[in-house]
Design a protein around this motif. Structure first.
Motif, PDB file in Angstrom:
ATOM      1  N   TYR A 507       0.844  -1.200   0.000  1.00 47.81           N
ATOM      2  CA  TYR A 507       0.000   0.000   0.000  1.00 47.81           C
ATOM      3  C   TYR A 507       0.880   1.251   0.000  1.00 47.81           C
ATOM      4  O   TYR A 507       0.647   2.195  -0.755  1.00 47.81           O
ATOM      5  N   CYS A 508       1.898   1.255   0.858  1.00 46.24           N
ATOM      6  CA  CYS A 508       2.786   2.417   0.936  1.00 46.24           C
ATOM      7  C   CYS A 508       3.575   2.601  -0.362  1.00 46.24           C
ATOM      8  O   CYS A 508       3.821   3.730  -0.790  1.00 46.24           O
ATOM      9  N   ARG A 509       3.967   1.503  -0.993  1.00 38.08           N
ATOM     10  CA  ARG A 509       4.684   1.600  -2.268  1.00 38.08           C
ATOM     11  C   ARG A 509       3.767   2.130  -3.367  1.00 38.08           C
ATOM     12  O   ARG A 509       4.149   2.986  -4.171  1.00 38.08           O
ATOM     13  N   ALA A 510       2.540   1.621  -3.412  1.00 39.73           N
ATOM     14  CA  ALA A 510       1.605   2.038  -4.459  1.00 39.73           C
ATOM     15  C   ALA A 510       1.299   3.525  -4.376  1.00 39.73           C
ATOM     16  O   ALA A 510       1.103   4.186  -5.388  1.00 39.73           O
ATOM     17  N   ASN A 511       1.287   4.047  -3.141  1.00 37.93           N
ATOM     18  CA  ASN A 511       0.969   5.460  -2.944  1.00 37.93           C
ATOM     19  C   ASN A 511       2.214   6.326  -2.761  1.00 37.93           C
ATOM     20  O   ASN A 511       2.118   7.479  -2.344  1.00 37.93           O
ATOM     21  N   GLU A 512       3.374   5.708  -3.070  1.00 39.06           N
ATOM     22  CA  GLU A 512       4.649   6.425  -3.054  1.00 39.06           C
ATOM     23  C   GLU A 512       5.012   6.972  -1.679  1.00 39.06           C
ATOM     24  O   GLU A 512       5.715   7.976  -1.558  1.00 39.06           O
ATOM     25  N   PHE A 513       4.542   6.314  -0.604  1.00 38.64           N
ATOM     26  CA  PHE A 513       4.998   6.644   0.732  1.00 38.64           C
ATOM     27  C   PHE A 513       6.362   6.002   0.991  1.00 38.64           C
ATOM     28  O   PHE A 513       7.083   6.411   1.904  1.00 38.64           O
ATOM     29  N   ILE A 514       6.669   4.960   0.245  1.00 38.33           N
ATOM     30  CA  ILE A 514       7.949   4.259   0.318  1.00 38.33           C
ATOM     31  C   ILE A 514       8.516   4.168  -1.089  1.00 38.33           C
ATOM     32  O   ILE A 514       7.792   3.895  -2.043  1.00 38.33           O
ATOM     33  N   GLY A 515       9.826   4.417  -1.210  1.00 39.56           N
ATOM     34  CA  GLY A 515      10.493   4.279  -2.500  1.00 39.56           C
ATOM     35  C   GLY A 515      10.862   2.830  -2.771  1.00 39.56           C
ATOM     36  O   GLY A 515      10.705   1.954  -1.910  1.00 39.56           O
ATOM     37  N   PRO A 516      11.373   2.541  -3.967  1.00 36.68           N
ATOM     38  CA  PRO A 516      11.688   1.170  -4.348  1.00 36.68           C
ATOM     39  C   PRO A 516      12.818   0.561  -3.528  1.00 36.68           C
ATOM     40  O   PRO A 516      13.797   1.229  -3.191  1.00 36.68           O
ATOM     41  N   LEU A 517      12.656  -0.691  -3.200  1.00 33.36           N
ATOM     42  CA  LEU A 517      13.665  -1.431  -2.458  1.00 33.36           C
ATOM     43  C   LEU A 517      14.970  -1.452  -3.239  1.00 33.36           C
ATOM     44  O   LEU A 517      14.986  -1.556  -4.467  1.00 33.36           O
ATOM     45  N   GLU A 518      16.078  -1.376  -2.505  1.00 31.31           N
ATOM     46  CA  GLU A 518      17.395  -1.299  -3.130  1.00 31.31           C
ATOM     47  C   GLU A 518      18.290  -2.397  -2.566  1.00 31.31           C
ATOM     48  O   GLU A 518      18.344  -2.612  -1.351  1.00 31.31           O
ATOM     49  N   ILE A 519      19.000  -3.109  -3.454  1.00 28.07           N
ATOM     50  CA  ILE A 519      19.998  -4.088  -3.038  1.00 28.07           C
ATOM     51  C   ILE A 519      21.375  -3.519  -3.339  1.00 28.07           C
ATOM     52  O   ILE A 519      21.639  -3.073  -4.456  1.00 28.07           O
ATOM     53  N   ARG A 520      22.251  -3.508  -2.343  1.00 23.60           N
ATOM     54  CA  ARG A 520      23.638  -3.083  -2.530  1.00 23.60           C
ATOM     55  C   ARG A 520      24.544  -4.284  -2.278  1.00 23.60           C
ATOM     56  O   ARG A 520      24.516  -4.868  -1.198  1.00 23.60           O
ATOM     57  N   VAL A 521      25.318  -4.635  -3.269  1.00 22.27           N
ATOM     58  CA  VAL A 521      26.220  -5.781  -3.168  1.00 22.27           C
ATOM     59  C   VAL A 521      27.579  -5.291  -2.702  1.00 22.27           C
ATOM     60  O   VAL A 521      28.165  -4.391  -3.317  1.00 22.27           O
ATOM     61  N   VAL A 522      28.080  -5.860  -1.614  1.00 22.29           N
ATOM     62  CA  VAL A 522      29.339  -5.405  -1.028  1.00 22.29           C
ATOM     63  C   VAL A 522      30.468  -6.366  -1.371  1.00 22.29           C
ATOM     64  O   VAL A 522      30.252  -7.479  -1.864  1.00 22.29           O
ATOM     65  N   ASN A 523      31.695  -5.933  -1.093  1.00 21.91           N
ATOM     66  CA  ASN A 523      32.886  -6.709  -1.417  1.00 21.91           C
ATOM     67  C   ASN A 523      32.946  -8.022  -0.654  1.00 21.91           C
ATOM     68  O   ASN A 523      32.433  -8.141   0.469  1.00 21.91           O
ATOM     69  N   ASP A 524      33.610  -8.950  -1.239  1.00 22.40           N
ATOM     70  CA  ASP A 524      33.897 -10.232  -0.601  1.00 22.40           C
ATOM     71  C   ASP A 524      34.642  -9.991   0.717  1.00 22.40           C
ATOM     72  O   ASP A 524      35.622  -9.255   0.758  1.00 22.40           O
ATOM     73  N   GLY A 525      34.141 -10.572   1.804  1.00 21.91           N
ATOM     74  CA  GLY A 525      34.801 -10.443   3.103  1.00 21.91           C
ATOM     75  C   GLY A 525      34.346  -9.273   3.940  1.00 21.91           C
ATOM     76  O   GLY A 525      34.822  -9.094   5.064  1.00 21.91           O
ATOM     77  N   VAL A 557      30.779  -1.088  -1.365  1.00 19.33           N
ATOM     78  CA  VAL A 557      29.734  -1.480  -2.311  1.00 19.33           C
ATOM     79  C   VAL A 557      30.324  -1.791  -3.678  1.00 19.33           C
ATOM     80  O   VAL A 557      31.158  -1.070  -4.200  1.00 19.33           O
ATOM     81  N   LEU A 558      29.887  -2.896  -4.251  1.00 18.56           N
ATOM     82  CA  LEU A 558      30.224  -3.233  -5.633  1.00 18.56           C
ATOM     83  C   LEU A 558      29.245  -2.593  -6.593  1.00 18.56           C
ATOM     84  O   LEU A 558      29.603  -2.014  -7.602  1.00 18.56           O
ATOM     85  N   SER A 559      27.967  -2.762  -6.309  1.00 14.17           N
ATOM     86  CA  SER A 559      26.946  -2.198  -7.200  1.00 14.17           C
ATOM     87  C   SER A 559      25.688  -1.947  -6.414  1.00 14.17           C
ATOM     88  O   SER A 559      25.473  -2.525  -5.351  1.00 14.17           O
TER      89      SER A 559
END
Length: 592
Positions: A507-525, A557-559
């Motif tokens: 509901y919050c996403r549909a009404n733009e109360f929450i932005g899109p989920l983000e995945i950040r890939v970090v370095n090995d180790g 962060v890698l990406s």
């Protein structure tokens, strides 16, 4: 419930005094009323067998969670008699903002809830006027919004509490006092498009900027959202004021007609120039007071998960007091802030003993016995239980509260958290358990691409508006040799995770109360390095949990993979349409 809308200030003061001096008697009388009225319901018959005795209630009636009573609630929602849980007819259901278990959580309600809401609002007006001198000499620029309602299988509306209040006779027939004098016409509050509504609220408020003495939204997150709309739209707002005509993209007929009357087709060049000069300044610190110079307070719930927005609001509001107004949930209205000019972080709420019957489970110490409202102890923390006139009995609401003082004999409580909540941006409440479920579904996508998830952590990022969930992942290939990350794989991971999160999040996403989920890939180790750093500072290896040190994680962060789904897509329940992946950066940093 007494109706005090038309009481004078002295009479309202006497009501507050009576309530807060006679807590025990009022609570006992209310419990007697609830049990007497509802003793014949199917639910209470199972435990009380027609009795309305408090002693039997305490002994026989179980303390429950939503999961325990959901079968009874669902039967009423599906069209069976309200008498299953309430003698008074159930008229509608609320979508609970406390949902954290995935399934849509709906809670029953009827006119008694609305009575309590109106009563609390009127009493709050008395308290604000008493403490905020001169506030009654102007209007309120309040960003009330009506959400979209749906129906249960039995035809009952499902909506939020503020929407129900705005559509009610209480609001339509409200007294013409200062507290109910707004810069926006009712049609703006009752409009169906959130973007149009917020724009029209701002336009009406700017046209009447010298009359505004109070600004408000239901939640602090809502006020931050308003500021973001102002940042994005101030040039267009100035253009509308300069011409005296409303932008063509406002298509809601109610908004368009009513706001056009406010503008009156009258060009206001001087006003537009003044607003443009203020908004053109490099710094927007204190912008609210600059744009609305007569403002004496900003009203918004700023406790619990909303506390995270207080620093942002203080930046934009300058020295204008931020008043955290009321304590309420889908289960009940609870109380009001009787010391409205306190600092937001010191806010406590005085519980009103005439609205629901409240019980408290100590969170630590003691023998765990449930205590009544009149028997809580200063400095102690409790889980809050609610019994009400609309079908909930000894219901855990998930809040942890602490007694900070007393208003006469009525305890004052600070909300110190919710059970098991891990992530929250707006009204969403995501638990560690449910986040893990979403990650595990995404893990299957990784494994199908010859990747494996080593470790993860998360946080709620509110550095921009709207805020969003950030998930940090450390991944490896099955051959242990990291190759270039495949965008499509992580796009699908984002999509799967968002599709797994609960109805309130959607509901919050549909009404733009929450932005899109983000995945950040970090370095090995990275996560091993975090653990080593923590242990080097004295943490126990047996009790270690990954720190949420964002500066360390972000530097590794890698990406970053950002899933952007349109409003229209998220308006379709669990729609799986085309989405866009934005790769924000590709780089490799090693700091350990």
């Amino acid at each position: 419930m007494i109706i005090i809308s038309y009481y004078n200030e002295e009479e309202k003061g006497k009501v507050l005094e009576d309530l807060t001096w006679n807590v025990k008697q009022i609570q006992d009388d209310l419990l007697k009323e609830i049990l007497t009225l509802n003793s014949g319901t199917e639910y209470l018959q199972n435990f009380l067998h027609g009795s309305s005795a408090k002693e039997l209630f305490k002994k026989n009636l179980p303390i429950v969670t939503y999961k325990d009573v959901k079968p009874y609630i669902d039967r009423v929602a599906n069209g069976e008699s309200s008498n299953i849980i309430s003698t008074l007819p159930i008229t509608n259901f609320f979508n609970s903002s406390g949902t954290s278990g995935g399934a849509n959580k709906i809670l029953p309600s009827n006119s008694k809830y609305l009575d309590g809401s109106a009563f609390s609002t009127d009493l709050l007006a008395h308290v604000i006027r008493k403490h905020v001198k001169g506030v009654e000499r102007g209007k309120g620029m309040l960003f009330f919004l009506t959400g979209h309602d749906t129906k249960t299988p039995g035809g009952f509306p499902i909506e939020d509490g503020i929407s129900w209040y705005l559509k009610s006779d209480y609001f339509k027939n409200r007294p013409s006092t200062w507290f109910y004098s707004y810069t926006s016409p009712d049609e703006v509050m009752l409009g169906s498009d959130l973007k149009e509504n917020l724009y029209c609220h701002l336009l009406c408020g700017l046209v009447q900027r010298d009359e505004v003495t109070r600004i408000g939204s239901t939640f602090a997150s809502g006020m931050v959202r308003v500021i973001k709309v102002l940042e994005d739209s101030w040039k267009e707002l100035c253009s509308n004021i300069r011409s005296g005509n409303l932008s063509e993209w406002i298509t809601d007929s109610g908004c368009r007609n009513s706001v056009s009357l406010v503008l009156g087709g009258q060009p206001r060049h001087k006003l537009s120039d003044e607003i443009e000069s203020i908004c053109s300044q490099k710094s927007w610190k204190g912008i609210m007071k600059k744009l609305w110079p007569q403002t004496l307070c900003i009203e918004a719930i700023a406790t619990g998960s909303m506390a995270q927005y207080v620093p942002t609001l203080k930046h934009y509001s300058g020295d204008v007091p931020l008043v955290s107004t009321i304590y309420a949930s889908s289960e009940s209205m609870f109380g009001i802030n009787t010391d409205p000019l306190c600092q937001p972080e010191n806010t406590s709420y005085t519980l009103m003993p005439n609205i629901s019957y409240f019980e408290f489970i100590p969170t630590e110490g003691g023998n765990g016995d449930v205590v009544d409202l009149a028997d809580v102890k200063l400095g102690c923390s409790y889980q809050l239980l609610v019994t009400n006139l609309w079908g909930l009995y000894r219901m855990r609401i998930g809040d942890i509260v602490k007694v900070t003082g007393f208003h006469n004999k009525a305890p004052k409580f600070r909300v110190i958290g919710r059970e098991n909540t891990l992530l929250s941006i707006d009204t969403d409440r995501t638990t560690e358990e449910y986040l893990l479920k979403a990650v595990n579904r995404a893990r299957l996508v990784l494994e199908s691409s010859d990747l494996r998830l080593v470790a993860f952590t998360s946080y709620a990022d509110i550095s921009s508006s709207p805020g969003h969930y950030v998930i940090y992942w450390e991944v490896k290939t099955k051959e242990e040799d990291m190759k270039e990350l495949d965008e499509k794989t992580f796009l699908e991971c984002c999509s799967v995770m968002e599709d797994t999160l609960d109805e309130e999040y959607m509901y919050c996403r549909a009404n733009e109360f929450i932005g899109p989920l983000e995945i950040r890939v970090v370095n090995d180790g990275t996560f091993d390095s975090l653990m080593n750093l923590s242990i080097s500072k004295g943490a126990s290896i047996t009790q270690y949990k990954y720190w949420r040190q964002m500066w360390l994680l972000d530097s590794s962060v890698l990406s970053e993979h950002l899933m952007c789904l349109s409003h229209d897509i998220w308006s379709k329940k669990r729609g799986r349409n085309v989405c866009v992946l934005s790769v924000l950066s590709w780089f490799l940093l090693t700091i350990f």
